[in-house]
Design a protein around this motif. Structure first.
Motif, mmCIF file in Angstrom:
data_model
loop_
_atom_site.group_PDB
_atom_site.id
_atom_site.type_symbol
_atom_site.label_atom_id
_atom_site.label_comp_id
_atom_site.label_asym_id
_atom_site.label_seq_id
_atom_site.Cartn_x
_atom_site.Cartn_y
_atom_site.Cartn_z
ATOM 1 N N CYS A 118 0.773 -1.185 0.080
ATOM 2 C CA CYS A 118 -0.055 0.050 -0.430
ATOM 3 C C CYS A 118 0.755 1.117 0.208
ATOM 4 N N ASP A 119 1.812 1.248 0.808
ATOM 5 C CA ASP A 119 3.178 2.199 0.525
ATOM 6 C C ASP A 119 3.495 2.799 -0.149
ATOM 7 N N LEU A 120 3.441 1.410 -1.216
ATOM 8 C CA LEU A 120 4.754 1.522 -2.193
ATOM 9 C C LEU A 120 3.171 2.469 -3.313
ATOM 10 N N MET A 121 2.161 2.207 -3.658
ATOM 11 C CA MET A 121 1.556 2.194 -4.732
ATOM 12 C C MET A 121 0.988 3.701 -4.126
ATOM 13 N N ARG A 122 1.027 4.356 -3.316
ATOM 14 C CA ARG A 122 0.609 5.699 -2.636
ATOM 15 C C ARG A 122 2.033 6.282 -2.738
ATOM 16 N N GLU A 123 3.320 5.709 -2.890
ATOM 17 C CA GLU A 123 4.644 6.117 -2.981
ATOM 18 C C GLU A 123 4.270 6.599 -4.288
ATOM 19 N N ALA A 124 4.509 5.669 -5.847
ATOM 20 C CA ALA A 124 4.595 5.814 -7.025
ATOM 21 C C ALA A 124 2.744 7.306 -7.511
ATOM 22 N N ALA B 148 1.851 9.938 -5.922
ATOM 23 C CA ALA B 148 1.996 10.494 -4.872
ATOM 24 C C ALA B 148 3.457 11.441 -5.635
ATOM 25 N N SER B 149 3.928 10.215 -6.462
ATOM 26 C CA SER B 149 5.569 10.924 -7.510
ATOM 27 C C SER B 149 4.707 11.839 -8.686
ATOM 28 N N GLN B 150 4.022 11.465 -9.272
ATOM 29 C CA GLN B 150 3.057 12.021 -10.871
ATOM 30 C C GLN B 150 4.640 11.688 -11.455
ATOM 31 N N ASN B 151 4.956 10.446 -11.687
ATOM 32 C CA ASN B 151 5.873 10.070 -12.511
ATOM 33 C C ASN B 151 5.275 8.807 -12.920
ATOM 34 N N TYR B 152 5.141 8.987 -14.803
ATOM 35 C CA TYR B 152 4.170 8.137 -14.958
ATOM 36 C C TYR B 152 4.668 6.637 -15.113
ATOM 37 N N SER B 153 5.853 6.731 -15.151
ATOM 38 C CA SER B 153 7.058 5.758 -15.162
ATOM 39 C C SER B 153 6.962 4.955 -14.147
ATOM 40 N N ALA B 154 6.898 5.316 -13.036
ATOM 41 C CA ALA B 154 6.747 4.208 -11.354
ATOM 42 C C ALA B 154 5.544 4.467 -11.669
ATOM 43 N N GLY C 18 8.410 3.708 -20.402
ATOM 44 C CA GLY C 18 9.064 3.352 -19.072
ATOM 45 C C GLY C 18 10.657 4.037 -19.328
ATOM 46 N N ALA C 19 10.880 3.470 -21.001
ATOM 47 C CA ALA C 19 12.156 4.279 -20.740
ATOM 48 C C ALA C 19 12.722 5.372 -21.314
ATOM 49 N N GLN C 20 11.870 6.344 -21.023
ATOM 50 C CA GLN C 20 12.133 7.871 -20.261
ATOM 51 C C GLN C 20 12.778 7.806 -19.024
ATOM 52 N N ASP C 21 12.866 7.074 -18.898
ATOM 53 C CA ASP C 21 12.419 7.318 -17.299
ATOM 54 C C ASP C 21 12.977 5.919 -16.593
ATOM 55 N N ALA C 22 14.144 5.382 -17.169
ATOM 56 C CA ALA C 22 13.819 3.393 -16.462
ATOM 57 C C ALA C 22 14.699 3.542 -15.681
ATOM 58 N N GLN C 23 15.421 4.363 -14.803
ATOM 59 C CA GLN C 23 15.687 4.073 -13.415
ATOM 60 C C GLN C 23 14.699 4.246 -12.647
ATOM 61 N N THR C 24 13.434 4.854 -12.930
ATOM 62 C CA THR C 24 13.185 4.655 -11.743
ATOM 63 C C THR C 24 12.294 3.398 -12.080
ATOM 64 N N ALA C 25 11.996 3.810 -13.621
ATOM 65 C CA ALA C 25 11.090 2.296 -13.755
ATOM 66 C C ALA C 25 11.327 0.895 -12.917
ATOM 67 N N HIS C 26 12.744 0.715 -13.497
ATOM 68 C CA HIS C 26 13.266 -0.338 -12.603
ATOM 69 C C HIS C 26 13.199 -0.586 -11.110
ATOM 70 N N ASP C 27 13.477 0.594 -10.234
ATOM 71 C CA ASP C 27 13.161 0.427 -8.693
ATOM 72 C C ASP C 27 11.595 0.040 -8.479
ATOM 73 N N TYR C 28 10.825 0.957 -8.924
ATOM 74 C CA TYR C 28 9.873 0.323 -8.519
ATOM 75 C C TYR C 28 9.316 -1.062 -8.547
ATOM 76 N N PHE C 29 9.771 -1.770 -9.809
ATOM 77 C CA PHE C 29 8.985 -2.319 -10.453
ATOM 78 C C PHE C 29 9.811 -3.371 -9.649
#
Length: 220
Positions: free
Chosen positions: A115-121, A123-129, A185-196
């Protein structure tokens, strides 16, 4: 041909992904042999994702850069509110899970973490996340449900939970998420990899916690 970004995310986390989709819980779900208190605990904790998941879908609608994508997310949110919520209420009644018992039961570590991770993603307003987490929640469930045998348990508690994740609309939405990961996702690959990665680890932990924290006190 270069590897699709969605496939790159999956292959980087292949070992954890395979452990999750082949988990003991999945095997027992297909057999209809999950202990009632274990199944009740699983569903109770999974239902707690509902609000955070809707927040995540809301963030997807907000941050998506195409109207078509926004409409897909909005449509899926409506389907969730109808079909899945109805299933949970029926399953709780069949298993003897009272509102009072659910209210008195704390979140498991993995449920709280998810739940924390979903809310964090969200709140980030980062589409890749946002897409990375959504891809895990839907595509991992698609992959375990795809392994289900044709002859499924008689109890609706089992076979409807499988069918909710193995039907044309759900499969189409999972494919859509992979395509969105490939596209953006590749536009912010590092963020996508971290959240995934964190989402896959929490999915496996959630299956493990299902046996560590059964819902004691039901009267099925």
């Amino acid at each position: 041909m270069s590897q699709r970004f969605s496939q790159e995310l999956l292959e980087t986390n292949r070992e954890t992904w395979e452990q999750a989709i082949n988990h003991r819980f999945v095997t027992e779900l297909f057999e209809g042999s999950v202990d009632d208190e274990v199944m009740a605990g699983y569903l109770d904790q999974d239902y707690r994702f509902f609000e955070a998941f809707l927040q995540l879908l809301g963030a997807a609608i907000t941050t998506a850069d195409r109207l078509e994508a926004r409409l897909r997310y909005a449509s899926f949110a409506g389907e969730m509110a109808n079909s899945e919520d109805t299933y949970f209420q029926r399953a709780f009644e069949a298993l003897g899970v009272s509102d009072e018992l659910r209210a008195a039961t704390p979140d498991t570590p993995s449920a709280a973490g998810f739940c924390d991770l979903m809310r964090e993603a969200a709140a980030s307003q980062n589409y890749s996340a946002v897409v990375a987490v959504l891809m895990v929640t839907e595509c991992l469930y698609r992959d375990w449900a795809a392994k289900a045998p044709q002859n499924r348990p008689e109890s609706f508690i089992y076979h409807e939970w499988i069918t909710l994740h193995d039907n044309a609309d759900f499969l189409d939405f999972a494919t859509f998420l992979e395509q969105e990961a490939d596209r953006s996702g590749a536009q912010d690959a590092q963020t996508a990899h971290d959240y995934f990665r964190r989402a896959v680890e929490l999915e496996l932990a959630f299956f493990n916690d299902t046996y560590t924290y059964p819902l004691n006190g039901i009267h099925a």
